[in-house]
Structure formats: C-alpha cells, structure tokens
Design a protein around this motif. Structure first.
Motif, PDB file in Angstrom:
ATOM      1  N   THR A  97       0.848  -1.192   0.000  1.00 47.77           N
ATOM      2  CA  THR A  97       0.000   0.000   0.000  1.00 47.77           C
ATOM      3  C   THR A  97       0.882   1.240   0.000  1.00 47.77           C
ATOM      4  O   THR A  97       2.093   1.157   0.201  1.00 47.77           O
ATOM      5  CB  THR A  97      -0.889   0.041   1.250  1.00 47.77           C
ATOM      6  OG1 THR A  97      -0.042   0.205   2.386  1.00 47.77           O
ATOM      7  CG2 THR A  97      -1.712  -1.214   1.403  1.00 47.77           C
ATOM      8  N   ARG A 126       1.010   3.540   2.171  1.00 47.84           N
ATOM      9  CA  ARG A 126       1.570   3.710   3.507  1.00 47.84           C
ATOM     10  C   ARG A 126       2.783   2.797   3.706  1.00 47.84           C
ATOM     11  O   ARG A 126       3.823   3.233   4.207  1.00 47.84           O
ATOM     12  CB  ARG A 126       0.498   3.386   4.541  1.00 47.84           C
ATOM     13  CG  ARG A 126       0.813   3.835   5.944  1.00 47.84           C
ATOM     14  CD  ARG A 126      -0.303   3.426   6.867  1.00 47.84           C
ATOM     15  NE  ARG A 126      -1.532   4.173   6.640  1.00 47.84           N
ATOM     16  CZ  ARG A 126      -1.774   5.359   7.177  1.00 47.84           C
ATOM     17  NH1 ARG A 126      -0.892   5.925   7.965  1.00 47.84           N
ATOM     18  NH2 ARG A 126      -2.905   5.973   6.945  1.00 47.84           N
ATOM     19  N   ASP A 166       1.560  10.221   8.307  1.00 50.88           N
ATOM     20  CA  ASP A 166       0.236  10.848   8.391  1.00 50.88           C
ATOM     21  C   ASP A 166       0.282  12.301   7.931  1.00 50.88           C
ATOM     22  O   ASP A 166      -0.563  12.741   7.155  1.00 50.88           O
ATOM     23  CB  ASP A 166      -0.291  10.765   9.828  1.00 50.88           C
ATOM     24  CG  ASP A 166      -0.721   9.351  10.160  1.00 50.88           C
ATOM     25  OD1 ASP A 166      -1.111   8.633   9.206  1.00 50.88           O
ATOM     26  OD2 ASP A 166      -0.664   8.946  11.339  1.00 50.88           O
ATOM     27  N   GLU A 209      -1.353  13.724   4.293  1.00 47.65           N
ATOM     28  CA  GLU A 209      -2.323  14.818   4.349  1.00 47.65           C
ATOM     29  C   GLU A 209      -1.858  15.965   3.440  1.00 47.65           C
ATOM     30  O   GLU A 209      -2.636  16.516   2.674  1.00 47.65           O
ATOM     31  CB  GLU A 209      -2.430  15.289   5.814  1.00 47.65           C
ATOM     32  CG  GLU A 209      -3.642  16.138   6.122  1.00 47.65           C
ATOM     33  CD  GLU A 209      -4.949  15.411   5.821  1.00 47.65           C
ATOM     34  OE1 GLU A 209      -5.097  14.283   6.317  1.00 47.65           O
ATOM     35  OE2 GLU A 209      -5.776  15.977   5.096  1.00 47.65           O
ATOM     36  N   GLY A 262      -2.350  15.270  -0.067  1.00 50.41           N
ATOM     37  CA  GLY A 262      -3.733  14.931  -0.379  1.00 50.41           C
ATOM     38  C   GLY A 262      -3.937  13.489  -0.780  1.00 50.41           C
ATOM     39  O   GLY A 262      -4.723  13.177  -1.665  1.00 50.41           O
ATOM     40  N   MET A 263      -3.196  12.576  -0.135  1.00 53.88           N
ATOM     41  CA  MET A 263      -3.327  11.172  -0.500  1.00 53.88           C
ATOM     42  C   MET A 263      -3.861  10.316   0.647  1.00 53.88           C
ATOM     43  O   MET A 263      -3.821   9.091   0.574  1.00 53.88           O
ATOM     44  CB  MET A 263      -1.961  10.630  -0.937  1.00 53.88           C
ATOM     45  CG  MET A 263      -1.513  11.091  -2.294  1.00 53.88           C
ATOM     46  SD  MET A 263      -2.555  10.435  -3.586  1.00 53.88           S
ATOM     47  CE  MET A 263      -2.113   8.709  -3.488  1.00 53.88           C
ATOM     48  N   THR A 264      -4.330  10.956   1.706  1.00 51.37           N
ATOM     49  CA  THR A 264      -4.784  10.195   2.867  1.00 51.37           C
ATOM     50  C   THR A 264      -5.868   9.191   2.477  1.00 51.37           C
ATOM     51  O   THR A 264      -5.896   8.065   2.976  1.00 51.37           O
ATOM     52  CB  THR A 264      -5.322  11.149   3.952  1.00 51.37           C
ATOM     53  OG1 THR A 264      -4.369  12.193   4.123  1.00 51.37           O
ATOM     54  CG2 THR A 264      -5.525  10.440   5.269  1.00 51.37           C
ATOM     55  N   TYR A 265      -6.733   9.591   1.542  1.00 51.53           N
ATOM     56  CA  TYR A 265      -7.864   8.726   1.196  1.00 51.53           C
ATOM     57  C   TYR A 265      -7.430   7.414   0.544  1.00 51.53           C
ATOM     58  O   TYR A 265      -8.145   6.429   0.583  1.00 51.53           O
ATOM     59  CB  TYR A 265      -8.837   9.480   0.277  1.00 51.53           C
ATOM     60  CG  TYR A 265      -8.332   9.682  -1.119  1.00 51.53           C
ATOM     61  CD1 TYR A 265      -8.774   8.851  -2.147  1.00 51.53           C
ATOM     62  CD2 TYR A 265      -7.430  10.691  -1.425  1.00 51.53           C
ATOM     63  CE1 TYR A 265      -8.321   9.026  -3.447  1.00 51.53           C
ATOM     64  CE2 TYR A 265      -6.967  10.863  -2.711  1.00 51.53           C
ATOM     65  CZ  TYR A 265      -7.417  10.027  -3.722  1.00 51.53           C
ATOM     66  OH  TYR A 265      -6.953  10.189  -4.999  1.00 51.53           O
ATOM     67  N   ALA A 266      -6.261   7.416  -0.085  1.00 50.51           N
ATOM     68  CA  ALA A 266      -5.835   6.206  -0.793  1.00 50.51           C
ATOM     69  C   ALA A 266      -4.645   5.537  -0.114  1.00 50.51           C
ATOM     70  O   ALA A 266      -4.018   4.656  -0.694  1.00 50.51           O
ATOM     71  CB  ALA A 266      -5.476   6.544  -2.226  1.00 50.51           C
ATOM     72  N   ASP A 318      -4.216   3.351   2.151  1.00 52.63           N
ATOM     73  CA  ASP A 318      -4.190   1.916   2.414  1.00 52.63           C
ATOM     74  C   ASP A 318      -4.612   1.094   1.204  1.00 52.63           C
ATOM     75  O   ASP A 318      -4.956  -0.076   1.308  1.00 52.63           O
ATOM     76  CB  ASP A 318      -5.051   1.598   3.634  1.00 52.63           C
ATOM     77  CG  ASP A 318      -4.473   2.254   4.880  1.00 52.63           C
ATOM     78  OD1 ASP A 318      -3.267   2.069   5.114  1.00 52.63           O
ATOM     79  OD2 ASP A 318      -5.198   2.977   5.577  1.00 52.63           O
ATOM     80  N   GLN A 319      -4.545   1.759   0.049  1.00 52.74           N
ATOM     81  CA  GLN A 319      -4.785   1.064  -1.205  1.00 52.74           C
ATOM     82  C   GLN A 319      -3.439   0.592  -1.735  1.00 52.74           C
ATOM     83  O   GLN A 319      -2.426   1.252  -1.522  1.00 52.74           O
ATOM     84  CB  GLN A 319      -5.355   2.081  -2.187  1.00 52.74           C
ATOM     85  CG  GLN A 319      -6.597   1.664  -2.911  1.00 52.74           C
ATOM     86  CD  GLN A 319      -7.195   2.895  -3.581  1.00 52.74           C
ATOM     87  OE1 GLN A 319      -7.647   3.829  -2.919  1.00 52.74           O
ATOM     88  NE2 GLN A 319      -7.153   2.901  -4.893  1.00 52.74           N
ATOM     89  N   TYR A 349      -2.891   2.734  -8.309  1.00 58.00           N
ATOM     90  CA  TYR A 349      -2.819   4.197  -8.376  1.00 58.00           C
ATOM     91  C   TYR A 349      -2.770   4.697  -9.814  1.00 58.00           C
ATOM     92  O   TYR A 349      -2.224   4.037 -10.695  1.00 58.00           O
ATOM     93  CB  TYR A 349      -1.561   4.689  -7.653  1.00 58.00           C
ATOM     94  CG  TYR A 349      -1.664   4.756  -6.158  1.00 58.00           C
ATOM     95  CD1 TYR A 349      -2.661   4.071  -5.474  1.00 58.00           C
ATOM     96  CD2 TYR A 349      -0.749   5.495  -5.427  1.00 58.00           C
ATOM     97  CE1 TYR A 349      -2.736   4.125  -4.098  1.00 58.00           C
ATOM     98  CE2 TYR A 349      -0.809   5.552  -4.049  1.00 58.00           C
ATOM     99  CZ  TYR A 349      -1.807   4.868  -3.393  1.00 58.00           C
ATOM    100  OH  TYR A 349      -1.874   4.927  -2.040  1.00 58.00           O
TER     101      TYR A 349
END
Lengths: 343, 332
Positions: B96, B98, B120, B124, B127-131, B133-134, B139
């Motif tokens: 992922t 992260r 973290d 933020e 602007g990649m917090t939403y993805a 854990d993908q 991507y």
C-alpha cells in the motif's frame, strides 16, 4: 592544468564508487538500511502468490516422499536393517521416488522462483532508482535480497526435513540415533547450499536480462540442462575421448572413460549435490570415485562413520559453495557496474 | 552571489558514453532555497546530470557538489539530504502507499514512531490520505506522482531533485502539483531542481532556469533576464496578419533588412529578425491600403527564449564554431 585535473579524477575514481571512508554513524545506517530491505524482501516473498506455489510444490514433494518411504520401508529393512531413520529420506517405492531425489530435482525450482526477477522487476517497476536514491549502498540491495532468499530457503528446507522425520517417526515408531540426526542435519545444510546456488543463478539472470520472463526461461533452461542433459553430454564426451568400443579399447580405456565421465558430471551442481547427499544419507557408500580391487584388499565391510562420510563429500560442499559464490559475485559485479537508468 | 549560498555546484561535469558526450563540461551553481529549472529537449543529458548529482553514475571528468559534499565520493551523505523523484516514479505494486512510505522511512534510519507520525502528516499534505491503504498498483499516474512527493519528503531533504515530474499529468493535477513544488521552496525553504521539457509549466514556478541542449548548458539565468538578453542580441519574433494577405506584402517583408526567416501559420506570418520591424511594417501597410488584423512582438516567454537559444545552438554547430560560441555565451 588539464593533465593535473585528469590525474586527480583518476585517483579519485579508485577510492570513489559508493564505499570509501565513512564515519561510524554511516556504517550504522548502512546496516539499518540493509536490514530494512531484508525485512521488506521477506515480507514480499511470504505474502506473494509465488510463495504459495513454492509451498504447494514443497508440500506435495514432502507428502510424496513420506508416502514413498512408508511404502517402500518394509523392502528396504529386509535388505539392511541399520540406519532405518535415514531410510525415511532415501527410500522410495516402485512408483514414487524418494524425498532425496525429489528434492534434488524440485529444490532448484524454489531458488529460481525466489530469485528470477529480483533485480529486473525493480528496474521495470521504476523502483530501482527510487530505492538507490535512498542512503543505501548498491551492494546492500543485492546482498539483502540474496540473504532474504537464503533465509527463506533455510526455513523451508528445515521445516520440511523435520516434518518428514516426525511423520516417519510417528508412522514406524523408531527413535533416531544421534548419528542419524547429525547426518540429517548435514543433509539439510547441503540442500540449503544447493538451492541457494540456484537462487544466486536466478539472480544473476535477473541482473543480466531486462525482462523477468527472459530471466525465468534462461534459468529454467539451465536447470533442465544440468538435471537431464549434462549426464548425456558427459557420457558422449567421455566416449569420444576414451572410446570403449573394441575389447582392447575397453581394457585400456575403461578407467579413464569412467573418470572423465565422472569429472564432467561433477561440473553439474545437480550431480554434485546428488552424489554428496547420497553418501551422507547412506553410510554404506564407501567411496565416491572409482576404486580398484587392490585398494579394497583388507578392507572391512562395515559402515562409514559420520566423520569419514563427511570427509568423502567435503569437496562437494566446497564446490557447491564456490559455484554459489561465483554466481553471486558475477551478478554483484554486473549490478554494481550497471547503468541505473531503466527502460 | 556569496559562495556559501550555493548548495549545488558542478565543476566541468562531463559524462561520455563511448564517443557520445551526454553531458559536456557543465558548470552550474544553484542557490539555497531557489527553484531551478533544467530545461531541454529529450536526450539533452538532463537525467544523466541528475544521476551524477546523486552519485548513481560516475562522471567521466569533473565533479559535482551538494552542500559541500562530493556527490561521487560521499554519495551516502549526499543521498541523506537529497530527495529524488525520478520520472515515472515507481512503487512496489503489492504494497500500500503507507507501506511504501514506511519502507523509505526505514531505509533512512528513522524510528518507527517517527515514521508513523511523518507518514500521516505527509499524506495529508499531498492529499493522498484517502488512498493510503490502497495498493499502489491501483494508483493513477497523478496519485503516484503525489505519493512520490511524500516519499521524497520522508527524509526531510534539503535538496529535492525532480526529473520530468509533470509528464503525463492532467491539467488540474499539473496545477496542484506545481503549487506543491512551489510550496516546498517557499514554505519549507528547500532547494528544488526540476528538469523538464515542458516549458510553460516550469516557467510558472522557477526562480531561474538553465537551458540544456545536447549536453551543454547554453543559457542560464532568470527568465526575464534571458528574455532581455535575447532581445539585446537581436532576436525578434513578430506575428503579423494583414488583409489582403498577398505576395506583395510577403515580398516587402522579405526585402526588409535583418530578416532571418519567415514562417506562415494559418493566415499569420511569423517573422524572425535581428531588429524591431514594427515601424517598417505598419508604415508599409498604411501606405498601401492594407488592413492590419494582428501584430504582436513575441518574446519574454520561455517558449520564445528557448526557441531562440535552441536555434542559435544549432546555427553555431553548423558553423563549426560551436564550442567557442557556447563558451562565450555561457560566461556572458
């Protein structure tokens, strides 16, 4: 002025590359980053689909080995009732080969799967230059990958080896002697070195070949060559060099023919490994070379002790290690000199 | 500029592949905290220069320095303070976002706690917090590029080097990305070196640019300075459109003094000359009953500057005096 500059550049080159003298803190970071890579490689391997394939393959081999041993055990004991524990590994039934010969054939596959795309997949994913722009030496990358592979191979070999022992122990109820345990231990170490050789070979191909499919095919081709064609080739060459077609030739050449064949075969890690482990796991094997009648005069017909067996196959272990290191060194040097720019 | 202000410096940096010289005696200094654009067509030697700055390729001759450290001999120390965003940045597809960042953090010897906190904040910021854990295999190019920035910032670098970072981004992604680059310099005080062949984008964010053609730096400075310099040296580009658009008009322009080249673009003429032609042309048009539809003196934007320098380099090459010419030019 110009000449002076050139000289300074040249002398700079000799101690440049990425080593050179470094403060202690850097050294620490060096191990730190190698450990990080090692850890990542282990996680990668264990969570990957290909590891599942290896696991299935090895499990199938192990089960087949146990099955063959348990089936063929009665006959084997009738022939010779000593070292029964070792027979678990060396005995097969008519249809199923022994665990020993299975491993010699299938083991390389494990090494190949773990290593065939070690470097070129990084290059193709575009991760190699990102990785190398971190404070990590280039050699740490290849060493870390190799060590991770070797660790995984060790874990696998030991767990299946112990599994066979346990299964046999439960099914036939015989306690191993200390010597038998030591022989099994030595056998497993040989197996690890043997599979590591194939890992190093696969990694070499992954450095040299751009596409992982090419490197996989090349490595498999080499495996098939050593497992099948090398013995044929050795026979042909030996017969050409020392013909045994006529009676006179046979009388004159047979020893040379045999030796030539044997030495050529021993180039193959497959043969080297097979010869070594069958000597270790079978204490009644007294020699690995041709022995003349005169040499056998006065010999006691007994088993070899562990130390003597080891003495016989010590060169084989060194040979295997040398081959492994050779393959690794070539891939190391190639990798260190390669242009990083991919694609 | 004061010597201690310079953070990246190259001395006669040269790299040859066989007989092909990829980078030719490059002398470059980049000041602390500025955004420097390395511009040039594909194959000009930009990537090779960057790889030498990171110690990933050894120079054939000369040396490169970052923060007083030799990039070839002390590459480990250099790589600790320098972040690199390669073109087409890659991540391990089965991990992922992260996890990829975590790995970078570990490679840089950060503690686990530090790593978690940093990840973290950085996710933020880009602007990649939403993805996060993908898996990165899923991507898009823009997402990978933004994760790339976060990845570079994991080690808190003083210098950030980006190779063609805007390639393949959509306009919106591009705008955000450029803003992010600008922030790195203005808010964090980091030095940013961006290589690109996309001039317009780079123009918006760079303090200074260097124009790089076939291994040599042919011009270097602020964009306005380069523009003025071009004008001073007699490179004018005029766009003109008139009604009727006939041969007589063309013939007149052709006959003017100092004309280098005339191109036709739709109904417009693009006139390259060594002096300002506006007065002559308007005079002619007025006297001969033409209607002037469009007249614009180009210049000052990077595209023109780039074009002029590029043509100049080619011309010099043709005349066989390329080396001396370039040298003189660079020293200005």
């Amino acid at each position: 002025m110009e000449a002076q500059k050139t000289v300074s550049v040249l002398s700079g080159k000799s101690n440049s590359s990425e080593t050179g003298t470094l403060p202690k803190e850097n050294r620490k970071l060096h191990y730190h980053s190698m450990a990080a890579l090692y850890r990542k490689e282990m996680t990668d391997h264990i969570t990957s689909k290909r590891f599942l394939i290896i696991l299935l393959l090895v499990t199938a081999t192990t089960i087949a080995g146990i099955y063959g041993a348990v089936n063929g055990m009665a006959d084997a004991i009738a022939n010779d009732s000593n070292f029964i524990f070792l027979k678990l590994y060396t005995t097969g039934s008519n249809s199923v080969p022994s665990y020993l010969s299975f491993m010699a054939l299938i083991g390389p596959f494990v090494g190949l799967i773990l290593g065939f795309d070690a470097i070129n997949s990084e290059r193709n994913n575009g991760t190699l230059n990102r990785l190398l722009s971190q404070p990590i030496y280039r050699d740490s990358v290849i060493i870390g990958k190799f060590l991770a592979g070797v660790s995984l191979i060790s874990i696998m070999v030991f767990s299946t080896g112990i599994l066979i022992g346990t299964a046999g122990f439960l099914s036939i109820g015989i306690l191993p002697s200390a010597e038998e345990l030591f022989r099994v231990l030595v056998y497993l170490i040989y197996t690890i070195v043997y599979i590591s050789f194939w890992l190093a070979m696969a990694m070499l191909f992954s450095v040299v070949c751009r596409h992982s499919a090419t490197s996989a095919l090349a490595a498999i081709a080499l495996w098939i060559f050593f497992a099948i064609f090398m013995s044929l080739l050795a026979g042909i060459i030996a017969n050409l060099a020392y013909p045994v077609d006529t009676q006179y030739n046979a009388l004159y050449n047979s020893l040379s023919n045999y030796n030539c064949n044997l030495y050529l075969n021993r180039i193959s890690p497959y043969y080297l490994y097979s010869e070594a482990v069958s000597t270790i796991m079978n204490p009644s094997v007294r020699a690995v070379n041709a022995v003349t009648m005169s040499q056998l005069v006065g010999a006691l017909s007994s088993y070899l002790s562990l130390g003597q067996s080891l003495l016989l196959v010590w060169p084989h272990l060194l040979g295997l290690i040398a081959l492994t290191l050779g393959a690794f060194t070539i891939s190391y040097v190639k990798f260190m000199r390669q242009e990083i720019r991919g694609n | 500029m004061a010597e201690n202000d310079v953070i990246i410096r190259t001395d006669d940096l040269t790299r040859a592949y066989g007989s092909k010289v990829a980078v030719n005696h490059l002398n470059l200094s980049i000041r602390r905290g500025e955004v420097f654009g390395l511009l040039g067509p594909n194959g000009a030697g930009k990537t090779t220069t960057i790889l030498m700055l990171l110690g990933l390729t050894e120079p054939t001759l000369g040396s490169a320095w970052i923060n007083g450290l030799d990039c070839t001999r002390n590459s480990m120390l250099v790589k600790r303070i320098t972040g690199y965003l390669p073109d087409n940045v890659g991540f391990y597809p089965d991990m992922t976002g992260r996890e990829n960042l975590k790995f970078t953090g570990r490679l840089n010897g950060l503690s686990e706690k530090e790593i978690e906190e940093k990840i973290d904040v950085l996710l933020e910021r880009v602007g990649m917090t939403y993805a996060a854990d993908q898996k990165t295999g899923t991507y898009s190019k823009g997402m990978r590029q933004r994760l790339g920035i976060a990845d570079v910032l994991m080690k808190d670098p003083q210098v950030i080097i980006m190779d063609e970072p805007t390639l393949g981004l959509d306009p919106e992604g591009m705008r955000e990305f450029l803003q992010l680059i600008r922030q790195l310099s203005v808010e964090d005080g980091r030095t940013v070196l961006v290589s690109s062949h996309q001039l317009y984008q780079i123009q918006q964010i760079c303090d200074r640019v260097g124009i790089f053609v076939s291994g040599s730096l042919i011009a270097c400075g602020k964009i306005e300075e380069l523009g003025r310099q071009i004008a001073r040296e007699g490179h004018f580009v005029l766009e003109v459109e008139a009604e009727p658009c006939d041969d007589k008009f063309l013939g007149f322009i052709h006959g003017l003094e100092g004309i280098k080249r005339i191109e036709k673009e739709g109904r417009k003429f693009i006139v390259l000359s060594s002096r300002d032609l506006r007065k002559d042309i308007t005079g002619f048009l007025g006297q001969n009953n033409y209607t002037l539809l469009h007249l614009r003196q180009k210049g000052g934007d990077l595209d023109e500057i780039y074009r002029c320098y590029f043509e100049k380099a080619e011309e010099e090459e043709k005349h066989g005096s390329s080396k001396n010419g370039k040298r003189a030019f660079r020293k200005k």
